[in-house]
Scaffold this motif. Sequence first.
Motif, mmCIF file in Angstrom:
data_model
loop_
_atom_site.group_PDB
_atom_site.id
_atom_site.type_symbol
_atom_site.label_atom_id
_atom_site.label_comp_id
_atom_site.label_asym_id
_atom_site.label_seq_id
_atom_site.Cartn_x
_atom_site.Cartn_y
_atom_site.Cartn_z
ATOM 1 N N LEU A 116 0.481 -1.238 0.084
ATOM 2 C CA LEU A 116 -0.086 0.011 0.030
ATOM 3 C C LEU A 116 0.485 1.309 0.384
ATOM 4 O O LEU A 116 0.445 2.390 -0.638
ATOM 5 N N LEU A 117 1.648 1.256 1.066
ATOM 6 C CA LEU A 117 2.917 2.114 0.641
ATOM 7 C C LEU A 117 3.441 2.394 -0.472
ATOM 8 O O LEU A 117 4.033 3.581 -0.770
ATOM 9 N N HIS A 124 -3.145 1.797 -5.083
ATOM 10 C CA HIS A 124 -3.780 1.831 -4.204
ATOM 11 C C HIS A 124 -5.135 1.773 -3.564
ATOM 12 O O HIS A 124 -5.512 1.249 -2.376
ATOM 13 N N ARG A 128 -6.330 -1.475 -1.319
ATOM 14 C CA ARG A 128 -6.660 -0.528 -0.055
ATOM 15 C C ARG A 128 -8.392 -1.747 0.049
ATOM 16 O O ARG A 128 -8.347 -1.406 1.822
ATOM 17 N N ALA A 274 3.735 -3.418 10.134
ATOM 18 C CA ALA A 274 2.880 -2.631 11.178
ATOM 19 C C ALA A 274 2.051 -2.015 11.447
ATOM 20 O O ALA A 274 1.761 -1.508 12.633
ATOM 21 N N THR A 278 4.659 -0.387 15.427
ATOM 22 C CA THR A 278 4.338 0.736 15.844
ATOM 23 C C THR A 278 3.528 0.669 17.199
ATOM 24 O O THR A 278 4.117 1.622 18.198
ATOM 25 N N LEU A 325 6.676 7.883 4.971
ATOM 26 C CA LEU A 325 7.695 7.701 3.650
ATOM 27 C C LEU A 325 8.080 8.754 2.984
ATOM 28 O O LEU A 325 7.464 9.570 2.818
ATOM 29 N N ARG A 327 7.556 10.710 -0.667
ATOM 30 C CA ARG A 327 6.633 11.031 -1.714
ATOM 31 C C ARG A 327 7.285 11.585 -2.797
ATOM 32 O O ARG A 327 8.520 12.202 -3.108
ATOM 33 N N ALA A 377 0.234 11.620 13.747
ATOM 34 C CA ALA A 377 0.856 11.168 13.907
ATOM 35 C C ALA A 377 0.193 9.513 13.103
ATOM 36 O O ALA A 377 1.428 8.906 12.712
ATOM 37 N N PHE A 378 -0.608 9.184 12.603
ATOM 38 C CA PHE A 378 -1.421 8.416 11.988
ATOM 39 C C PHE A 378 -1.361 8.666 10.232
ATOM 40 O O PHE A 378 -1.557 8.048 9.286
ATOM 41 N N HIS A 383 -2.707 7.438 1.912
ATOM 42 C CA HIS A 383 -2.305 6.627 2.744
ATOM 43 C C HIS A 383 -2.209 6.437 4.416
ATOM 44 O O HIS A 383 -1.534 6.459 5.123
ATOM 45 N N CYS A 385 -3.144 6.186 8.319
ATOM 46 C CA CYS A 385 -3.030 4.596 9.273
ATOM 47 C C CYS A 385 -4.323 3.637 8.785
ATOM 48 O O CYS A 385 -5.064 3.957 9.077
ATOM 49 N N GLY A 387 -4.338 0.891 10.377
ATOM 50 C CA GLY A 387 -4.363 0.318 11.525
ATOM 51 C C GLY A 387 -4.999 1.113 12.459
ATOM 52 O O GLY A 387 -4.692 1.140 14.017
ATOM 53 N N ALA A 391 -4.582 0.020 16.274
ATOM 54 C CA ALA A 391 -3.608 0.758 17.353
ATOM 55 C C ALA A 391 -4.106 1.564 18.527
ATOM 56 O O ALA A 391 -3.486 1.416 19.693
HETATM 57 C C1 HEM Z 1 0.668 3.740 16.898
HETATM 58 C C2 HEM Z 1 0.423 3.347 16.244
HETATM 59 C C3 HEM Z 1 0.323 3.170 14.345
HETATM 60 C C4 HEM Z 1 1.194 4.284 13.971
HETATM 61 C C5 HEM Z 1 1.541 5.890 15.005
HETATM 62 C C6 HEM Z 1 1.144 4.378 13.174
HETATM 63 C C7 HEM Z 1 1.655 5.527 11.799
HETATM 64 C C8 HEM Z 1 1.286 5.409 10.352
HETATM 65 C C9 HEM Z 1 1.887 6.239 9.127
HETATM 66 C C10 HEM Z 1 2.183 8.070 9.866
HETATM 67 C C11 HEM Z 1 1.765 5.678 8.032
HETATM 68 C C12 HEM Z 1 1.558 6.378 6.663
HETATM 69 C C13 HEM Z 1 2.680 6.451 6.308
HETATM 70 C C14 HEM Z 1 3.246 7.564 5.304
HETATM 71 O O1 HEM Z 1 2.107 8.683 4.955
HETATM 72 O O2 HEM Z 1 4.214 8.092 4.880
HETATM 73 C C15 HEM Z 1 0.821 4.563 8.705
HETATM 74 C C16 HEM Z 1 0.296 3.829 6.833
HETATM 75 C C17 HEM Z 1 -0.220 2.606 7.347
HETATM 76 N N1 HEM Z 1 -0.675 1.697 8.142
HETATM 77 FE FE1 HEM Z 1 -0.581 2.229 10.434
HETATM 78 N N2 HEM Z 1 0.830 3.080 12.107
HETATM 79 C C18 HEM Z 1 0.823 2.564 13.393
HETATM 80 C C19 HEM Z 1 -0.485 1.137 13.634
HETATM 81 C C20 HEM Z 1 -0.845 0.522 12.291
HETATM 82 C C21 HEM Z 1 -1.787 -1.034 12.486
HETATM 83 C C22 HEM Z 1 -1.752 -1.812 14.126
HETATM 84 C C23 HEM Z 1 -1.455 -1.569 11.743
HETATM 85 C C24 HEM Z 1 -2.504 -2.839 11.293
HETATM 86 C C25 HEM Z 1 -1.958 -3.967 10.870
HETATM 87 C C26 HEM Z 1 -1.235 -1.239 10.145
HETATM 88 C C27 HEM Z 1 -0.894 -0.592 9.213
HETATM 89 C C28 HEM Z 1 -0.602 0.300 8.657
HETATM 90 C C29 HEM Z 1 -0.930 0.584 6.880
HETATM 91 C C30 HEM Z 1 -1.222 -0.911 5.895
HETATM 92 C C31 HEM Z 1 -0.649 1.520 5.680
HETATM 93 C C32 HEM Z 1 -0.487 1.432 5.202
HETATM 94 C C33 HEM Z 1 -1.536 2.693 4.489
HETATM 95 C C34 HEM Z 1 -2.142 3.144 3.072
HETATM 96 O O3 HEM Z 1 -0.793 3.138 2.137
HETATM 97 O O4 HEM Z 1 -3.072 3.507 1.895
HETATM 98 N N3 HEM Z 1 -0.303 0.609 11.312
HETATM 99 N N4 HEM Z 1 0.870 4.280 9.497
#
Ligand code: HEM
Length: 442
Positions: A116-117, A124, A128, A274, A278, A325, A327, A377-378, A383, A385, A387, A391
Amino acid sequence: MESGREDRRAERLAPGLGAAIFDPTMKNSLQGIYALLRANDPVSAVPTPSGTTMWVVTRYEDSLAVLRDHQRFGNDPGKIYSQEQLDEMYAGLMEHLTEDQVQRLQEVDQAVSRHLLGVDPPDHTRLRKLVSRSFTPKYVEGLRSRVQAITDALIDDLAVGEDRGERVVDLIDRFAFPLPLTVIAEMLGIPLEMREQFRIWSNAAVAFDPTHPGSDMSINDLLYDFIEYIRMLIDEKRKRPADDLLSMLVIAEEEGDRLSEPELVGMAFLLIVAGHETTVNLIGNAMLLFFAHPDQWELLRANPELVRSAVEEVLRHTGPVEHSLSRWVKDPTEIAGQPVAAGDQVVVALASANRDAAQFPDPDRFDITREPGRHLAFGMGIHACLGAPLARMEGQIALSSLVARFPDIRLAVPVWELTPRSGSLIHGVAALPVDLGTRREV
Ligand code: HEM
């Protein structure tokens, strides 16, 4: 210091300072550097060996603008550069490696980069959609009692250790790590015996930076093994599908046009890494903040309903992900008036945007009663998060349970003895020795 003098010093310090975000020796000094960058060089240029520029964005508004605009800033460099150009850029970054090492790295990269990322719409959007149903707030709410049961078992185990006279435990090793890993392993249908091995593999995945001379190249072999294991798991699910997310994805792959084999491997890899790297640090960073702010811990103990805003405040103040990550700039454009060229990279310093005083009043203060603003933070945009609901729930259950069972918990070593996690992406500590204090039965 007199403010005029401070400004002049900042002007001299700021050019190129954005590179600090990738410097392992600067990990504990980044917030001071971000303050300088936000004030003096908010879109900071870091030259890359291939002659392009990487821009480090530190202000909240600019960060939001980049993350929301997937038309101008894409995640897939393959849309801008040919594979040959990318291989050349990659090799240029790693002149210190042998040809064999570079080739092996490229193999690993190609095996997992279709996740995905690493992709843009329409891929995407298609990928997704396949997994989004398993991560909606409603679906995740259905997992609450199971997450609580896993948490209770881990806490009981800490308490049993205490009965054996084991007062000091590593909270990362015994609690923060196994909690989210057990949850994601159960969701995906991965045998739990592999838990320790997964820890080694996914630590390797987030810590590895082959562009830094001196990086441990044996980590690459670990990633190789990790991918082999994922392929083996996928075969297993093909033979014996079960009621789990990985089997569901395998079925989608077999049905044809919804998911290719490399996409399936990439998705499993991303969800495993991921899914817990995290959240481990959400719990670890939260406890470190509470150790430094005992009044806030007391406030949470007396008002358990504050746990939701407490988790949001931890994410904002000291979130586990330092930066987005890369861009990739699709066409020449500008960010906050700074021209950027097609093919340049942009990295959003999430940890800086979340301390921008223009968005969060008194941003360095840790206050669990703060009105939750829209922290980054997410991430944000397409893109953001996947999860996040999971989380958040894991973080809330972890903190509520710790404060109820171990209200007197404290750090067992001086804070300067803690080792930061390696790699620039994750903000957290490798181990967190704590004294559990007097236990309460609940
Ligand atoms: C506190 C915990 C977490 C934080 C702070 C976090 C943070 C992030 C961030 C900042 C991104 C975007 C990165 C970017 O735009 O370059 C991201 C994407 C993502 N995270 Fe999390 N994450 C956490 C927990 C989780 C969990 C539990 C999962 C579950 C499986 C998860 C799965 C993903 C996925 C699959 C993406 C990609 C989404 C996309 O590209 O559509 N994350 N996360």
